[in-house]
Design a protein around this motif. Sequence first.
Motif, mmCIF file in Angstrom:
data_model
loop_
_atom_site.group_PDB
_atom_site.id
_atom_site.type_symbol
_atom_site.label_atom_id
_atom_site.label_comp_id
_atom_site.label_asym_id
_atom_site.label_seq_id
_atom_site.Cartn_x
_atom_site.Cartn_y
_atom_site.Cartn_z
ATOM 1 N N SER A 92 0.810 -1.211 0.000
ATOM 2 C CA SER A 92 0.000 0.000 0.000
ATOM 3 C C SER A 92 0.845 1.263 0.000
ATOM 4 C CB SER A 92 -0.932 0.016 1.202
ATOM 5 O OG SER A 92 -0.190 -0.009 2.379
ATOM 6 N N THR A 93 2.185 1.135 0.004
ATOM 7 C CA THR A 93 3.020 2.323 -0.157
ATOM 8 C C THR A 93 2.938 2.775 -1.608
ATOM 9 O OG1 THR A 93 4.524 1.299 1.401
ATOM 10 C CG2 THR A 93 5.324 3.202 0.238
ATOM 11 N N PRO A 94 2.697 4.063 -1.858
ATOM 12 C CA PRO A 94 2.614 4.487 -3.251
ATOM 13 C C PRO A 94 3.958 4.339 -3.951
ATOM 14 C CG PRO A 94 2.461 6.375 -1.788
ATOM 15 C CD PRO A 94 2.398 5.164 -0.926
ATOM 16 N N SER A 95 3.937 3.973 -5.236
ATOM 17 C CA SER A 95 5.182 3.767 -5.974
ATOM 18 C C SER A 95 5.797 5.119 -6.314
ATOM 19 C CB SER A 95 4.911 2.978 -7.240
ATOM 20 O OG SER A 95 4.059 3.704 -8.077
ATOM 21 N N SER A 98 3.879 7.620 -8.659
ATOM 22 C CA SER A 98 2.470 7.946 -8.441
ATOM 23 C C SER A 98 2.325 9.404 -8.051
ATOM 24 C CB SER A 98 1.889 7.055 -7.342
ATOM 25 O OG SER A 98 2.037 7.668 -6.092
ATOM 26 N N CYS A 100 0.432 10.610 -5.844
ATOM 27 C CA CYS A 100 0.177 10.832 -4.414
ATOM 28 C C CYS A 100 1.375 11.404 -3.699
ATOM 29 C CB CYS A 100 -0.172 9.526 -3.704
ATOM 30 S SG CYS A 100 -1.349 8.544 -4.516
ATOM 31 N N THR A 101 2.587 11.162 -4.239
ATOM 32 C CA THR A 101 3.766 11.659 -3.548
ATOM 33 C C THR A 101 3.966 13.150 -3.756
ATOM 34 O OG1 THR A 101 5.074 11.036 -5.454
ATOM 35 C CG2 THR A 101 4.990 9.470 -3.668
ATOM 36 N N ASP A 104 -2.309 16.068 -3.523
ATOM 37 C CA ASP A 104 -3.534 15.302 -3.291
ATOM 38 C C ASP A 104 -4.719 16.240 -3.386
ATOM 39 O OD1 ASP A 104 -3.514 15.084 0.362
ATOM 40 O OD2 ASP A 104 -3.307 16.761 -1.019
ATOM 41 N N ALA B 127 10.378 10.058 -1.247
ATOM 42 C CA ALA B 127 9.315 9.057 -1.125
ATOM 43 C C ALA B 127 9.859 7.833 -0.415
ATOM 44 C CB ALA B 127 8.782 8.673 -2.501
ATOM 45 N N TYR B 129 10.741 4.069 -0.337
ATOM 46 C CA TYR B 129 11.094 3.027 -1.298
ATOM 47 C C TYR B 129 11.610 1.840 -0.507
ATOM 48 C CZ TYR B 129 13.640 0.544 -4.909
ATOM 49 O OH TYR B 129 14.096 -0.420 -5.751
#
Lengths: 146, 188
Positions: A92-95, A98, A100-101, A104, B127, B129
């Motif tokens: 469920s961690t956004p890639s 995406s 979302c990072t 939003d 982010a 990773y």
Amino acid sequence: GSAVLFLVHSAPGKMVENSLLPGRAIYDFVLLLSSQFGFILYLVWAFIPESWLNSLGLTYWPQKHWTVALPLHLLITIVIGYVLLFRINMMSTPSLNSICTITDNYAKNQQPKKYQEVAIPALRVISTSEVNQMLFLAAKDLYTKN
Amino acid sequence: MEDERSFSDICGGRLALQRRYYSPSCREFCLSCPRLSLRSLTAVTCTVWLAAYGLFTLCENSMILSAAIFITLLGLLGYLHFVKIDQETLLIIDSLGIQMTSSYASGKESTTFIEMDKVKDIVINEAIYMQKVIYYLCILLKDPVEPHGISQVVPVFQSAKPRLDCLIEVYRSCQEILAHQKATSTSP
């Protein structure tokens, strides 16, 4: 990510000592008695042979197979739960590609607020581009030390 | 003008960044990843062959040994052709666009080109990773519907994954070109 300002508001609240309430002591005692009774019942079910229990008149028990199977199932469920929780977290961690990072729905729909001279500026989500310019273009030597 | 410096990636391996300034409006950044090390190759080959030999002593079937040799060879070729990236290049041309090239160890090259009209900005984003929080450079693409919106995020240097000091160098050069491009595009 964007920079968001947090205002920490600490209110002095009333602290009630939970261990002083009489109701809690009664709950604890009932829980102790019932858990000990449950454990002794489990031991009786597991160890005493069928014939003795039948002679006492207690005939309706589940099969003894379950005395071994149930704890084993519980143990395997807990172990799989650890692995599953870890995997679900990672999935469920956004890639990295995406949206979302970056932004939003809240950041897109926020209304621009007027700047007032005396008051503290209102909370606002600053876009990634602005933050990057402030951090990496303006302060030249802040990040180049290894 | 050409310039080469060495940096490190997020795992601690060495990277070499080569910067080429062809003109004030055209720059190229070339990141070279560390080559496939002989040590890891021999380690993997030895483990696969020892496992196959262990199976052979259990089953007494010599097909297992030849199958292990085949698997090792095909696996190595597939890894070199599809997985192992030797060099990643980012070419920015002011009024034209941005081109990203990945060249694999077997010689294959894959190229992506983004027009300058679609590029909104190049930023360094953080982010999560795997189990780390990393900085990575990404290109933000404009949304055709909304003037200030972002439609897509394209990460750059995905397999090299350099650290922040390398990213800041590339970021500053890219921002110079983008600022120059915005100045020339808004003036009539």
